[in-house]
Design a protein around this motif. Structure first.
Motif, PDB file in Angstrom:
ATOM      1  N   GLY A  44       0.805  -1.213   0.000  1.00 17.38           N
ATOM      2  CA  GLY A  44       0.000   0.000   0.000  1.00 17.38           C
ATOM      3  C   GLY A  44       0.840   1.265   0.000  1.00 17.38           C
ATOM      4  O   GLY A  44       2.081   1.214  -0.082  1.00 17.38           O
ATOM      5  N   SER A  45       0.147   2.381   0.087  1.00 18.74           N
ATOM      6  CA  SER A  45       0.805   3.693   0.022  1.00 18.74           C
ATOM      7  C   SER A  45       0.318   4.594   1.151  1.00 18.74           C
ATOM      8  O   SER A  45      -0.812   4.466   1.628  1.00 18.74           O
ATOM      9  CB  SER A  45       0.503   4.372  -1.316  1.00 18.74           C
ATOM     10  OG  SER A  45       0.989   3.631  -2.407  1.00 18.74           O
ATOM     11  N   LEU A  46       1.182   5.501   1.541  1.00 23.48           N
ATOM     12  CA  LEU A  46       0.853   6.581   2.470  1.00 23.48           C
ATOM     13  C   LEU A  46       1.606   7.822   2.037  1.00 23.48           C
ATOM     14  O   LEU A  46       2.680   7.729   1.430  1.00 23.48           O
ATOM     15  CB  LEU A  46       1.244   6.233   3.905  1.00 23.48           C
ATOM     16  CG  LEU A  46       0.378   5.264   4.705  1.00 23.48           C
ATOM     17  CD1 LEU A  46       1.037   4.968   6.046  1.00 23.48           C
ATOM     18  CD2 LEU A  46      -1.022   5.822   4.913  1.00 23.48           C
ATOM     19  N   ARG A  47       1.052   8.982   2.405  1.00 26.09           N
ATOM     20  CA  ARG A  47       1.737  10.242   2.148  1.00 26.09           C
ATOM     21  C   ARG A  47       1.844  11.003   3.455  1.00 26.09           C
ATOM     22  O   ARG A  47       0.832  11.380   4.054  1.00 26.09           O
ATOM     23  CB  ARG A  47       0.970  11.082   1.129  1.00 26.09           C
ATOM     24  CG  ARG A  47       1.735  12.317   0.652  1.00 26.09           C
ATOM     25  CD  ARG A  47       0.842  13.254  -0.119  1.00 26.09           C
ATOM     26  NE  ARG A  47       1.580  14.237  -0.890  1.00 26.09           N
ATOM     27  CZ  ARG A  47       1.081  15.418  -1.279  1.00 26.09           C
ATOM     28  NH1 ARG A  47      -0.152  15.740  -0.949  1.00 26.09           N
ATOM     29  NH2 ARG A  47       1.816  16.242  -1.998  1.00 26.09           N
ATOM     30  N   LEU A  48       3.079  11.225   3.876  1.00 19.99           N
ATOM     31  CA  LEU A  48       3.334  12.000   5.086  1.00 19.99           C
ATOM     32  C   LEU A  48       3.523  13.463   4.737  1.00 19.99           C
ATOM     33  O   LEU A  48       4.073  13.796   3.689  1.00 19.99           O
ATOM     34  CB  LEU A  48       4.581  11.482   5.802  1.00 19.99           C
ATOM     35  CG  LEU A  48       4.623   9.996   6.145  1.00 19.99           C
ATOM     36  CD1 LEU A  48       5.907   9.683   6.926  1.00 19.99           C
ATOM     37  CD2 LEU A  48       3.403   9.576   6.925  1.00 19.99           C
TER      38      LEU A  48
END
Length: 115
Positions: free
Chosen positions: A16-20
């Motif tokens: 999956g992906s996340l954006r901080l």
């Protein structure tokens, strides 16, 4: 007063992906060196990505090709786009600023990669 406020962490499945995001205040953001570090349980804090206002971004080998560092000088914000996440990416992620020889840290945001 320097402040670095991170957001965007959470629980995500492998792949999956996340954006901080990290919003900075209290210093001249556009000329500061900014970076992201992480610390996993029982391990030392390590560099993930860093960039000055003029030099190319430096990435840890373990995240090259998966993570992308960017900055928006108009919004005093840096980002870390994290794709193809792996369980070994699980850590607290910290925003870092290096300005006038002083080092500043945010409070950290937890990223957990687990099925």
């Amino acid at each position: 007063q320097v402040q670095l406020v991170e957001s965007g962490g959470g629980l995500v499945q492998p792949g999956g992906s996340l954006r901080l995001s990290c919003v900075a205040s209290g210093f001249t953001f556009r000329i500061a060196a900014m970076g992201w570090y992480r610390q996993a349980p029982g391990k030392q804090r390590e560099l993930v990505a860093s960039a000055t206002s003029v030099l190319p971004t430096n990435y840890a080998d373990s995240v090259k090709g998966r993570f992308t560092f960017s900055r928006d000088n108009a919004k005093n914000t840096v980002f870390l786009q994290m794709n193809s996440l792996k369980p070994e990416d699980t850590a607290v992620y910290y925003c870092n600023a290096n300005f006038n020889g002083n080092i500043y840290w945010g409070q950290g945001t937890q990223v957990t990669v687990s099925s």
